[in-house]
Design a protein around this motif. Structure first.
Motif, PDB file in Angstrom:
ATOM      1  N   ARG A   1      -6.997 -10.193  11.916  1.00  0.00           N
ATOM      2  CA  ARG A   1      -5.799 -10.974  10.984  1.00  0.00           C
ATOM      3  C   ARG A   1      -5.169  -9.676  10.610  1.00  0.00           C
ATOM      4  NH1 ARG A   1      -8.503 -13.052   6.896  1.00  0.00           N
ATOM      5  NH2 ARG A   1      -8.886 -14.715   8.308  1.00  0.00           N
ATOM      6  N   ALA A   2      -5.582  -8.604  10.121  1.00  0.00           N
ATOM      7  CA  ALA A   2      -4.713  -7.429   9.778  1.00  0.00           C
ATOM      8  C   ALA A   2      -4.155  -6.868  10.855  1.00  0.00           C
ATOM      9  CB  ALA A   2      -5.711  -6.552   8.877  1.00  0.00           C
ATOM     10  N   ARG A   3      -4.848  -6.754  11.745  1.00  0.00           N
ATOM     11  CA  ARG A   3      -4.269  -6.146  13.299  1.00  0.00           C
ATOM     12  C   ARG A   3      -3.107  -7.013  13.838  1.00  0.00           C
ATOM     13  NH1 ARG A   3      -8.334  -5.717  17.848  1.00  0.00           N
ATOM     14  NH2 ARG A   3      -7.180  -7.731  18.773  1.00  0.00           N
ATOM     15  N   ARG A   4      -3.274  -8.345  13.737  1.00  0.00           N
ATOM     16  CA  ARG A   4      -2.031  -9.248  14.435  1.00  0.00           C
ATOM     17  C   ARG A   4      -0.977  -9.146  13.324  1.00  0.00           C
ATOM     18  NH1 ARG A   4      -5.574 -14.371  16.383  1.00  0.00           N
ATOM     19  NH2 ARG A   4      -5.989 -13.324  18.375  1.00  0.00           N
ATOM     20  N   GLU A   5      -0.953  -8.988  11.857  1.00  0.00           N
ATOM     21  CA  GLU A   5       0.016  -8.805  10.939  1.00  0.00           C
ATOM     22  C   GLU A   5       0.623  -7.542  11.286  1.00  0.00           C
ATOM     23  OE1 GLU A   5      -1.916  -9.102   7.380  1.00  0.00           O
ATOM     24  OE2 GLU A   5      -1.983 -11.325   7.240  1.00  0.00           O
TER      25      GLU A   5
ATOM     26  N   LEU B   1       8.956  -7.178  14.841  1.00  0.00           N
ATOM     27  CA  LEU B   1       9.999  -7.592  14.121  1.00  0.00           C
ATOM     28  C   LEU B   1      10.895  -6.340  13.836  1.00  0.00           C
ATOM     29  CD1 LEU B   1       8.524  -9.946  11.552  1.00  0.00           C
ATOM     30  CD2 LEU B   1      10.096 -10.535  13.433  1.00  0.00           C
ATOM     31  N   GLU B   2      10.286  -5.206  13.582  1.00  0.00           N
ATOM     32  CA  GLU B   2      11.066  -3.953  13.518  1.00  0.00           C
ATOM     33  C   GLU B   2      11.711  -3.545  14.738  1.00  0.00           C
ATOM     34  OE1 GLU B   2       8.505  -0.861  12.208  1.00  0.00           O
ATOM     35  OE2 GLU B   2       8.011  -1.902  10.124  1.00  0.00           O
ATOM     36  N   HIS B   3      11.289  -4.004  16.057  1.00  0.00           N
ATOM     37  CA  HIS B   3      12.005  -3.563  17.003  1.00  0.00           C
ATOM     38  C   HIS B   3      12.870  -4.694  17.603  1.00  0.00           C
ATOM     39  CE1 HIS B   3       8.564  -0.543  17.010  1.00  0.00           C
ATOM     40  NE2 HIS B   3       9.405   0.009  17.779  1.00  0.00           N
ATOM     41  N   GLY B   4      12.932  -5.760  16.650  1.00  0.00           N
ATOM     42  CA  GLY B   4      14.134  -6.635  17.041  1.00  0.00           C
ATOM     43  C   GLY B   4      13.567  -7.977  17.833  1.00  0.00           C
ATOM     44  N   GLY B   5      12.220  -7.876  18.074  1.00  0.00           N
ATOM     45  CA  GLY B   5      11.478  -9.092  18.801  1.00  0.00           C
ATOM     46  C   GLY B   5      11.039 -10.085  17.753  1.00  0.00           C
ATOM     47  N   GLY B   6      10.528 -11.210  18.340  1.00  0.00           N
ATOM     48  CA  GLY B   6       9.586 -12.320  17.712  1.00  0.00           C
ATOM     49  C   GLY B   6       8.463 -11.897  17.418  1.00  0.00           C
ATOM     50  N   PRO B   7       7.689 -12.732  16.772  1.00  0.00           N
ATOM     51  CA  PRO B   7       6.227 -12.545  16.374  1.00  0.00           C
ATOM     52  C   PRO B   7       5.316 -12.318  17.440  1.00  0.00           C
ATOM     53  CG  PRO B   7       7.175 -14.278  14.755  1.00  0.00           C
ATOM     54  CD  PRO B   7       8.076 -14.021  16.119  1.00  0.00           C
ATOM     55  N   ALA B   8       4.551 -11.368  17.344  1.00  0.00           N
ATOM     56  CA  ALA B   8       3.472 -11.025  18.423  1.00  0.00           C
ATOM     57  C   ALA B   8       2.684 -12.129  18.599  1.00  0.00           C
ATOM     58  CB  ALA B   8       2.664  -9.765  18.180  1.00  0.00           C
ATOM     59  N   GLY B   9       2.500 -13.168  18.116  1.00  0.00           N
ATOM     60  CA  GLY B   9       1.682 -14.482  18.228  1.00  0.00           C
ATOM     61  C   GLY B   9       0.315 -14.240  17.397  1.00  0.00           C
TER      62      GLY B   9
END
Length: 347
Positions: A328-332, A339-347
Motif C-alpha cells: 500500500r505504501a509503495r503504491r501511494e 502525479l508530480e510528473h503530470g501523469g495520472g495515478p499509477a493504479g
C-alpha cells in the motif's frame, strides 16, 4: 555440420574437465510454466544477491529465451538454440525445445567446463539456473532430472528447485488444483529439495474478494475438501461428471502432504529475502555463509546467516499482513511520483 553429427562427436573439452578443481556449489534451479515470472525472478534475485555482496553466477538454461533482461554469465544458446533446431530438424517449437534439452544433456561437458571456469576460487559459489517453461520437462520427461543429476555428480552441487506459479491461479479453483498437482508432480519427478512459490502476489492482492478463501489457505494448501465443495457448488454438467475425479486428486495431494507455497512479489525486498532464506535452508547454503568474506564488511558472513534465520519464526499470516502494508505504501509513493510528473495515478 549438423546438430546430430555434433551430438555424436566426442567433446575435446571433456578431456580437461578433471584439471579444474571444484568445491561444493550451491544454487537454485528456477522452473515453472510459461508466464510464471522465471526470468523476472532470476533478474530480481541477481540484484538481491549483488546487494547482499554474495558471489553469484547466472546461467540461462533456456535455449528458446532470446530476450534476456539481465546479463548472464553462461548462455546455453551458445551451444544450441531452438530456432536452429527447428530449421535444421523440421520440428515445431515444443519438439525443438525437447530436442535442444536432450542435446544439452548429451553435451553437458560444455556447460560443466564453463561452470568450473566461472566458479574459479569463489569461497561459496551460488548459481541461478533460468530454465525453460515447458512443463513436460519437469512433470514426466526425464531430461531435466538427468541434467541435474549429472551436475550434482560433476560439481558436487547442492541444488534447490524453485517452482514458480502465477498467484492469480488462486482466483479459479480448477486452475489452482491443477497448479498444486503440477507442483507435486514436479517434486516427485525432479528429486530435489523444492520451494514452491506463488509469484506476482501483488496482482492477486487487488482481488482477494474474488477468492473463495483467505490467501494463507492457498499458500498452505490446507484441507482441500473445502476446495472440493467449492468446485461442486454449481450445477454445470462438468462439475457433476468430474466430481469424483476432483475429490480423488485433492485426497491424493493431501495424502502426500508435500506441497505448500511461499508468496513472492519480486519488487518487495522482504518477500525476496524470505524466499532466498527458504532456498538457503533447503540447499544448505545457510550453514556455509560464514565462509563468505567481504573485505569491507568483517561480519558479512554472520549477517548473511542472520538473513537466513531472521524470519524463521514469522507466521505466514503476519508476513502477508506486513507485506500488504508495504504494498500500500509503495503504491501511494508511485501515485505521488506519477502525479508530480503530470501523469495520472499509477493504479
Amino acid at each position: 555440420s549438423s546438430l546430430l553429427a555434433q551430438c555424436l562427436r566426442p567433446s575435446c573439452e571433456a578431456l580437461i574437465l578433471d584439471l579444474v578443481p571444484v568445491m561444493v556449489v550451491f544454487g537454485q534451479l528456477v522452473v515453472g510454466p510459461p508466464g510464471a515470472g522465471k526470468t523476472t525472478y532470476c533478474s530480481g534475485m541477481q540484484q538481491l544477491l549483488i546487494a547482499l555482496k554474495r558471489p553469484r553466477i547466472l546461467v540461462n538454461l533456456d535455449p528458446a529465451n532470446d530476450a534476456l533482461p539481465y546479463e548472464c554469465d553462461i548462455d546455453i544458446r551458445e551451444l544450441v538454440n531452438v530456432e536452429d533446431v527447428m530449421n535444421e530438424m523440421n520440428l515445431g517449437p515444443n519438439g525443438g525445445l525437447v530436442y535442444a534439452m536432450e542435446y544439452i544433456e548429451i553435451n553437458l561437458d560444455w556447460l560443466i567446463l564453463r561452470l568450473k571456469t566461472a566458479i574459479g576460487d569463489c569461497a561459496v559459489p551460488y548459481v541461478l539456473f533460468d530454465c525453460p517453461g515447458q512443463v513436460e520437462l519437469y512433470s514426466h520427461h526425464d531430461v531435466m532430472t538427468k541434467i541435474t543429476q549429472q551436475l550434482v555428480k560433476a560439481l558436487d552441487f547442492r541444488l534447490t528447485a524453485v517452482h514458480l506459479l502465477d498467484a492469480t491461479l488462486c482466483t479459479d479453483p480448477y486452475r489452482y488444483l491443477s497448479a498444486v498437482l503440477l507442483a507435486l508432480t514436479a517434486m516427485m519427478q525432479m528429486e530435489l529439495p523444492h520451494i514452491n512459490v506463488l509469484s506476482k502476489i501483488d496482482l492477486v492482492m487487488d482481488y482477494t474478494d474474488d477468492l473463495s478463501f483467505r490467501l494463507d489457505y492457498y499458500l498452505g494448501v490446507g484441507d482441500l475438501s473445502h476446495l472440493s465443495r467449492t468446485l461442486h457448488s454449481g450445477d454445470h454438467p462438468l462439475n457433476i461428471k468430474f466430481r469424483k475425479l476432483n475429490e480423488l486428486m485433492a485426497e491424493m495431494i493431501e495424502d502426500y502432504g508435500l506441497v505448500s507455497f511461499e508468496p513472492l512479489d519480486i519488487q518487495d525486498t522482504e518477500c525476496a529475502l524470505r524466499v532466498l532464506a527458504r532456498c538457503d535452508t533447503a540447499n544448505g547454503h545457510i550453514m556455509n555463509s560464514e565462509k563468505i568474506h567481504d573485505p569491507s564488511d568483517p561480519v558479512s558472513g554472520i549477517r548473511l546467516f542472520n538473513v537466513g534465520l531472521g524470519d524463521s519464526g514469522e507466521s505466514i499470516e503476519d508476513h502477508l499482513e506486513r507485506y500488504e502494508e508495504r504494498l500500500r505504501a509503495r503504491r501511494e509513493e508511485e501515485n505521488e511520483e506519477s502525479l508530480e510528473h503530470g501523469g495520472g495515478p499509477a493504479g
